[in-house]
Enzyme design. Structure first.
Site, mmCIF file in Angstrom:
data_model
loop_
_atom_site.group_PDB
_atom_site.id
_atom_site.type_symbol
_atom_site.label_atom_id
_atom_site.label_comp_id
_atom_site.label_asym_id
_atom_site.label_seq_id
_atom_site.Cartn_x
_atom_site.Cartn_y
_atom_site.Cartn_z
ATOM 1 N N THR A 281 1.225 -1.494 0.125
ATOM 2 C CA THR A 281 -0.247 0.132 0.204
ATOM 3 C C THR A 281 1.331 1.266 -0.122
ATOM 4 O OG1 THR A 281 -1.722 -1.072 1.208
ATOM 5 C CG2 THR A 281 -2.017 1.304 1.359
ATOM 6 N N PHE A 283 1.508 5.202 1.044
ATOM 7 C CA PHE A 283 0.818 6.108 1.903
ATOM 8 C C PHE A 283 1.455 7.492 1.010
ATOM 9 C CE2 PHE A 283 0.389 2.230 4.116
ATOM 10 C CZ PHE A 283 -1.134 2.544 5.043
#
Ligand code: PEP
Ligand code: MN
Length: 682
Positions: A281, A283
């Site tokens: 992921t 960010f």
């Protein structure tokens, strides 16, 4: 028995001592690296010197070889150490640049979720080098996170923007459009789901799993494997862990990160339970004020724009990036709320908004857009890896000997048009060479690649041994047959999908893309999940159902020349694949049947210049299957390079006479090493 136990304790003691020594050395190295950056700062020197890094790596590899350490292992360890040092130095100059006046002791970070959530862990990772005390403001919703920073309740917002499995996080994209915050950083976090519980219990005893709905979806296969288990959904991964603690029932488990398990003092029942093991992921870190980025640090800029209402305006806008040679790293579109069928485009590109080039880009973009907003310029998380010298030697050597692509398209049309049925494969359709990128490997153009490995994957140990040999000698792609097209039905038929798994593990471990053959339409989907390239063997060159099936996958296809196929038949077979939408076809000349019986087949080297004239597709030569006899593989491999092939495919084996398939043509490791050394020099 007692003695053995004692020996082990003693040995372990020694290992522990060595490990503590290693830690001390690493800490000392870091300290020196910090001193180096201070000197670099004084003399305004660049942070990275990739030439020095390459020299350092090569020196270390040489020294390591003397100690019996393989270069893959050493380079892996030292890549980590160098990367750590580069990040340390980059962070040093960044922090210095942005904390000139106000030295912050405590940093307040707003995130969606609670302690232990992925946002929390990513923030910890991002802010470690600030050496400040971190406090968190936990929010339920993304817009509350942004609000909190806008209002001054927190200093930074940390928001997930995209996941490599599930894609962009739309809500966050939409919020970026309206916020007054600037993006000042990014962090990539590897999501590694584990099954965690209060205590070590056998997995079959678990009756209920609490999970974030996305985490549960990402681990669906694992969940299906637990008999009679119920799944309960939670808004947050960390909250599901918290719940486990609260309930205190040992037949309850949660899906969470290893870090969350440690944080909440829970036991990990099983690691890596996701269907897709590589899951990251990204960010974004945002604050009220933009931050400066030191010009020596690779920088990225994010913008959002709406193009004008004229045909082709997006293309015109993107052409501006091309004109200024600015590399786009992301393009995402989102509907404009309230304006049906209109889109906002989110772009990430390399460069800093204060650079002259980027200023020009932004200025010209204005001509094709009706809205532009700069979201921020920030240090890129991507660090380029220093290439090892032998690949450099390989690449530069090739450029010397690769034949120039000269062709006279007019001439071809006049000469050959009568017999040509294929179109997509032809130079008339596409005059530029097709260049295929498989992970970091470039096939086609001026590159020369070496694909090597055993004829068949025989066991996990065997393919690992071959992969090491390949890696140590600069091979870029690992081969291994798992579904084998054997002339006799009584010969070894390959390990099938299990073999593909072994090959994939070896490729992952040694960081090489893999290639393996598919023989049946039914195998295509499963093999395409793991193999970076699919091979169509000589015996299947005109298996049209198979060609159509692989034409629908996204994987590059290596199409071998049929045993008695003309070049025209072969290009028509390629056309079957291309016409299904898959434009990544690699041709492989592997010898044809002629009246000559002295060798297994006859290697048609004249096909290479002919193909380079007729087609834009890359051409690989497989001398192993062509000549069928190991001593003759070597001169033909060299000839292939000289004649202008884009690469070769070679079979080798740890114990050639006992290979389960094609034992006569497999090179001994030593022969292969000699061949690779000679190839560099050509
Ligand atoms: C192979 O590459 O493993 C193979 C069987 O080759 P071919 O189809 O060229 O015989
Ligand atoms: Mn073979």
């Amino acid at each position: 028995m007692a003695k053995k136990k004692q020996d082990i304790t003693l040995l372990r003691e020694k290992i522990n001592q060595l490990d503590s020594g290693l830690i001390k050395l690493l800490a000392q190295r870091r300290k020196l690296s910090k001193e180096v950056i201070v000197v670099k700062e004084t003399f305004h020197k660049p942070i990275r010197d990739q030439q020095r890094e390459a020299e350092l790596l090569n020196r270390l590899i040489k020294a390591g070889k003397k100690e019996g350490l393989d270069s893959h292992f050493l380079s892996k360890v030292f890549y980590e150490i160098i990367e750590d040092s580069v990040r340390l130095q980059q962070n040093f100059v960044q922090t210095k640049l942005n904390t000139k006046s106000e030295k912050k002791k405590a940093i307040k970070i707003a995130i969606q979720g609670i302690e232990g959530s992925y946002s929390y862990l990513a923030s910890q990772k991002y802010f470690t080098h600030f050496n400040s005390e971190l406090t968190f403001v936990f929010k339920k919703l993304f817009d509350e996170v942004i609000d909190s920073v806008e209002k001054g309740e927190a200093d930074y917002a940390v928001l997930p923007i995209e996941n490599t499995t599930s894609g962009g996080i739309n809500e966050v994209y939409d919020l970026l459009l309206h916020t007054t915050l600037s993006i000042v950083g990014e962090e990539k976090f590897q999501v590694k789901h584990c099954l965690v519980a209060l205590e070590e219990v056998p997995i079959r005893k678990i009756k209920k799993v609490l999970a974030h709905h996305q985490a549960a979806a990402q681990c669906s296969k694992f969940l299906e494997s637990i008999p009679n288990v119920g799944v309960e959904y939670f808004v947050d991964t960390a909250m599901s862990v918290q719940k486990i603690k609260e309930v205190g029932n040992s037949s309850f488990a949660a899906i969470a990160s290893e870090e969350a398990a440690t944080l909440f003092n829970l036991k990990i029942l099983q690691r890596d339970i996701a269907n897709q093991p590589e899951n990251f992921t990204r960010f974004l870190v945002a604050s009220r004020k933009p931050e400066e980025v030191d010009s020596r640090i690779p920088c990225k800029t994010s913008i959002v724009m709406a193009t004008s209402h004229t045909a082709g305006s997006l293309v015109e806008a993107l052409n501006v990036f091309r004109k200024y040679n600015v590399n786009l790293t992301k393009l995402e579109s989102r509907p404009i709320i309230g304006n049906p069928w209109e889109e906002m485009f989110y772009l990430d590109f390399e460069g800093n908004i204060i650079d002259e080039t980027i200023k020009n880009v932004m200025d010209e973009l204005g001509q094709y857009t009706r809205f532009i907003k700069i979201l921020g310029s920030y240090p890129s998380q991507e660090l380029s890896k220093t290439k090892l010298e032998y690949t450099k030697i390989l690449e530069s050597g090739i450029q010397k000997s690769a034949l120039p692509i000269s062709y006279d398209s007019q001439n071809i049309i006049n000469k050959k048009s009568k017999s040509k049925n294929y179109r997509l494969a032809s130079r008339e359709y596409k005059s530029e060479d097709t260049v295929i990128k498989v992970r970091d490997v470039i096939i086609g153009g001026n590159n020369f690649v070496v694909i090597a490995g055993p004829c068949s994957v025989e066991s996990k140990e065997m393919i690992l041994q071959c992969a090491l040999e390949a890696k140590e000698n600069g091979v870029q792609i690992l081969r291994g047959g798992c579904f084998k097209p054997r002339t006799s039905p009584y010969s070894f038929q390959g390990l099938g999908l299990e073999g593909v798994e072994f090959l994939s593990e070896a490729g992952k471990y040694y960081e090489m893309p893999i290639i393996t053959e598919v023989m049946d339409t039914e195998q295509v989907a499963d093999v395409a999940k793991v193999s970076d390239i699919l091979q169509i063997g000589a015996r299947n060159m005109q298996n049209f159902a198979l060609l159509k099936e692989v034409g629908k996958t996204h994987r590059p296809i290596m199409l071998k020349r049929g045993l008695s196929a003309s070049i025209d038949d072969w290009l028509n077979a390629a056309e079957y694949i291309l016409s299904q939408g898959n434009r990544q076809v690699i041709l492989c000349e592997r010898g044809i049947r002629t009246f000559e019986t002295a060798t297994r087949n006859t290697l048609d080297l004249s096909a290479i210049p002919v193909l380079k004239e007729l087609t834009h597709l890359p051409v690989i030569v497989d001398p192993s299957h062509a000549v069928g006899e190991r001593n003759k593989v070597i001169p033909l491999a060299k000839a292939a390079k000289v004649v202008g092939a884009h690469g070769i495919m070679i079979e080798f084996h740890p114990d050639p006479p006992n290979a389960l398939s094609d034992p006569e043509q497999a090179l001994y490791f030593q022969q292969f090493e000699e061949l690779m050394r000679d190839l560099y020099k050509l």
